[in-house]
Design an enzyme around this catalytic site. Structure first.
Site, short mmCIF file in Angstrom:
data_model
loop_
_atom_site.label_atom_id
_atom_site.label_comp_id
_atom_site.label_asym_id
_atom_site.label_seq_id
_atom_site.Cartn_x
_atom_site.Cartn_y
_atom_site.Cartn_z
N CYS A 51 31.39 25.56 -44.40
CA CYS A 51 31.19 26.95 -43.98
C CYS A 51 30.56 27.79 -45.09
O CYS A 51 29.68 28.61 -44.83
CB CYS A 51 32.52 27.60 -43.62
SG CYS A 51 33.63 26.56 -42.70
N ASP A 52 31.03 27.63 -46.31
CA ASP A 52 30.69 28.59 -47.37
C ASP A 52 29.73 28.05 -48.42
O ASP A 52 29.20 28.82 -49.23
CB ASP A 52 31.98 29.03 -48.09
CG ASP A 52 32.94 29.73 -47.14
OD1 ASP A 52 32.45 30.34 -46.18
OD2 ASP A 52 34.16 29.67 -47.37
N CYS B 1 36.65 25.74 -47.14
CA CYS B 1 35.70 25.15 -46.20
C CYS B 1 34.29 25.10 -46.81
O CYS B 1 33.54 26.07 -46.75
CB CYS B 1 35.68 25.95 -44.89
SG CYS B 1 34.64 25.19 -43.62
P1 FAD Z 1 42.23 28.43 -34.78
O1 FAD Z 1 41.02 29.18 -35.15
O2 FAD Z 1 43.04 27.81 -35.85
O3 FAD Z 1 43.14 29.43 -33.94
C1 FAD Z 1 44.39 29.07 -33.44
C2 FAD Z 1 45.16 30.33 -33.12
O4 FAD Z 1 46.36 29.99 -32.44
C3 FAD Z 1 45.58 31.13 -34.35
O5 FAD Z 1 45.31 32.49 -34.16
C4 FAD Z 1 47.08 30.94 -34.42
O6 FAD Z 1 47.73 32.05 -34.95
C5 FAD Z 1 47.43 30.76 -32.94
N1 FAD Z 1 48.69 30.05 -32.78
C6 FAD Z 1 49.16 29.04 -33.55
N2 FAD Z 1 50.39 28.67 -33.12
C7 FAD Z 1 50.67 29.46 -32.06
C8 FAD Z 1 51.80 29.56 -31.20
N3 FAD Z 1 52.89 28.77 -31.34
N4 FAD Z 1 51.78 30.50 -30.22
C9 FAD Z 1 50.69 31.30 -30.06
N5 FAD Z 1 49.60 31.24 -30.83
C10 FAD Z 1 49.60 30.34 -31.83
N6 FAD Z 1 33.91 27.03 -38.76
C11 FAD Z 1 32.60 27.23 -38.49
O7 FAD Z 1 32.09 26.68 -37.51
N7 FAD Z 1 31.84 28.08 -39.26
C12 FAD Z 1 32.34 28.76 -40.33
O8 FAD Z 1 31.63 29.48 -41.02
C13 FAD Z 1 33.73 28.58 -40.62
N8 FAD Z 1 34.31 29.23 -41.66
C14 FAD Z 1 35.63 29.03 -41.93
C15 FAD Z 1 36.20 29.73 -42.99
C16 FAD Z 1 37.54 29.56 -43.27
C17 FAD Z 1 38.15 30.33 -44.43
C18 FAD Z 1 38.34 28.67 -42.49
C19 FAD Z 1 39.80 28.49 -42.80
C20 FAD Z 1 37.77 27.97 -41.43
C21 FAD Z 1 36.41 28.13 -41.15
N9 FAD Z 1 35.80 27.46 -40.11
C22 FAD Z 1 34.49 27.67 -39.82
C23 FAD Z 1 36.56 26.52 -39.25
C24 FAD Z 1 36.96 27.23 -37.95
O9 FAD Z 1 37.58 28.43 -38.28
C25 FAD Z 1 37.88 26.34 -37.12
O10 FAD Z 1 37.28 25.09 -36.88
C26 FAD Z 1 38.17 27.01 -35.78
O11 FAD Z 1 38.65 28.31 -35.96
C27 FAD Z 1 39.19 26.20 -35.00
O12 FAD Z 1 39.43 26.88 -33.82
P2 FAD Z 1 40.73 26.64 -32.95
O13 FAD Z 1 40.51 27.40 -31.70
O14 FAD Z 1 41.03 25.21 -32.85
O15 FAD Z 1 41.96 27.26 -33.75
#
Ligand code: FAD
Ligand code: NDP
Length: 316
Positions: A145-146, A142
């Site tokens: 982010c980094d 990302c």
């Molecule tokens: P996610 O964070 O992907 O969470 C989804 C969750 O649902 C996970 O825990 C998963 O295990 C769970 N899940 C999946 N399938 C199932 C199922 N069948 N049953 C139950 N649970 C399930 N964004 C920023 O704004 N700032 C940053 O600094 C930043 N740094 C990042 C660093 C890294 C290394 C990465 C990979 C991403 C980063 N991001 C950052 C992006 C950010 O993390 C994502 O945009 C955000 O987390 C998305 O949120 P979400 O709620 O859609 O899903």
């Protein structure tokens, strides 16, 4: 026979989208039930932010906040508002009849009037040699982010990929890097014409075509990457402080197979500007329906929308 309990709202997923949806739904007195997952898609409950260190772009934390800390605060807030959280992964759903059925990996089935899908996406990794050693010590998935971290300032950085994400990441990184090598495995980019124009106009980006990264090297932090020319198999080591993957994401939608309209890459299709999906009463929020922005604050905002859409649906 005892009457089966029917939930108002079931939320699947526990990143910023799921927790924000839970907070809003709980405050609307809908008593939401969230399945936070147990290493679902290979990551811990709390989502992608639990795999990173410092978050500096989430409003409200002027000194930054650790990813795990931020997610545990969101979880506490959701519970304090009244959400119930189960540490289970959802294996399948049946949206063909109402109330919907949601079945855990353990085989237990829950019924619900509305469903919010917030299962996120996983950034694809290359699996280069020493990837684990340098993950978050120079290797990142990302750039937004980094990229601004001090370790990358005025250094040569490498981005891998040939799509819109890779070029967008490369352009973003030119704000910090001395030079960005854009390494792509073929001789032409998949990215849109507009993105390729942005690439051509940026003298700091040097495309390296027909090449892959095979190895990361260094002491404690990344210092070099080894590139391989796929046409000749010749390997070359180049100095680089950062290796950024822009090779796409995989949305966590396998458990929805055949039940909800997905696009060709597997993302849930939502009606623009809303969380409304192809099935009335099913809403989607966060990265699972957003291949473009993929930021925590955007996911949180869309989680709020999903809860408001679910509340409206139940009222009507
Ligand atoms: P996610 O964070 O992907 O969470 C989804 C969750 O649902 C996970 O825990 C998963 O295990 C769970 N899940 C999946 N399938 C199932 C199922 N069948 N049953 C139950 N649970 C399930 N964004 C920023 O704004 N700032 C940053 O600094 C930043 N740094 C990042 C660093 C890294 C290394 C990465 C990979 C991403 C980063 N991001 C950052 C992006 C950010 O993390 C994502 O945009 C955000 O987390 C998305 O949120 P979400 O709620 O859609 O899903
Ligand atoms: P894409 O799937 O479009 O591109 C992935 C790129 O990574 C491809 O060039 C692919 O190569 C390469 N790749 C995949 N796996 C590997 C591997 N193992 N080794 C080396 N290279 C690999 O993903 P994006 O994230 O770029 O885009 C997803 C969607 O989001 C697209 O629809 C895009 O248009 C959209 N998007 C739009 C943006 C915008 O408009 N600003 C910004 C970001 C994304 P190959 O080409 O050879 O298959």
């Amino acid at each position: 026979m005892a009457e089966e309990k029917v939930e108002n709202v079931v939320i699947v997923g526990s990143g910023p989208a799921g927790h924000t949806a839970a907070i809003y739904a709980a405050r609307a007195l809908l008593e939401p039930l969230m399945f936070e997952g147990f290493m679902a898609g290979g990551i811990a409950a709390g989502g992608q932010l639990t795999t990173t260190t410092e978050i500096e772009n989430f409003p409200g934390f002027p000194d930054g906040i650790g990813g795990i800390d931020l997610m545990s605060r969101m979880r506490d807030q959701a519970e304090r508002c009244g959400a119930r959280i189960m540490t289970e992964t959802i294996a399948s759903v049946d949206l063909s009849s109402r109330p919907f059925a949601v079945t855990t990996k353990g085989g237990e089935t829950f019924r619900t009037k509305t469903l919010i899908v917030a299962t996120g996406a996983i950034a694809r990794r290359l699996g280069v040699e020493n990837e684990e050693k340098f993950w978050q010590r120079g290797i990142s998935a990302c750039a937004v982010c980094d990229g601004a971290l001090p370790i990358f300032r005025n250094k040569r950085l490498v981005v891998v990929g040939g799509g819109d994400s890779a070029i967008e990441e490369a352009v973003h990184l030119t704000n910090f890097a001395s030079e960005v090598l854009l390494v792509h495995r073929r001789d032409s980019f998949r990215a849109s014409g507009a993105m390729q124009n942005r690439l051509k106009q940026n003298p700091k980006i040097k495309p390296v075509m027909n090449s892959t990264v095979v190895r990361a090297e260094g002491d404690k932090l990344l210092e070099r990457v080894v590139l391989k020319d796929v046409l000749t198999d010749a390997e070359t080591a180049v100095e680089a402080a950062g290796l950024f993957y822009g090779i796409g994401h995989k949305p966590n939608t396998d458990f929805l197979a055949g039940q909800l309209e997905l696009n060709e890459a597997g993302y849930v299709i939502t009606k623009p500007g809303t969380s409304v999906t192809s099935v009335a009463g099913v809403f989607a929020a966060g990265d699972v329906q957003d291949p473009k922005y993929r930021q925590a604050i955007v996911a949180a905002g869309s989680g709020a929308k999903a809860a408001l859409d679910a509340e409206r649906f139940l009222r009507e």
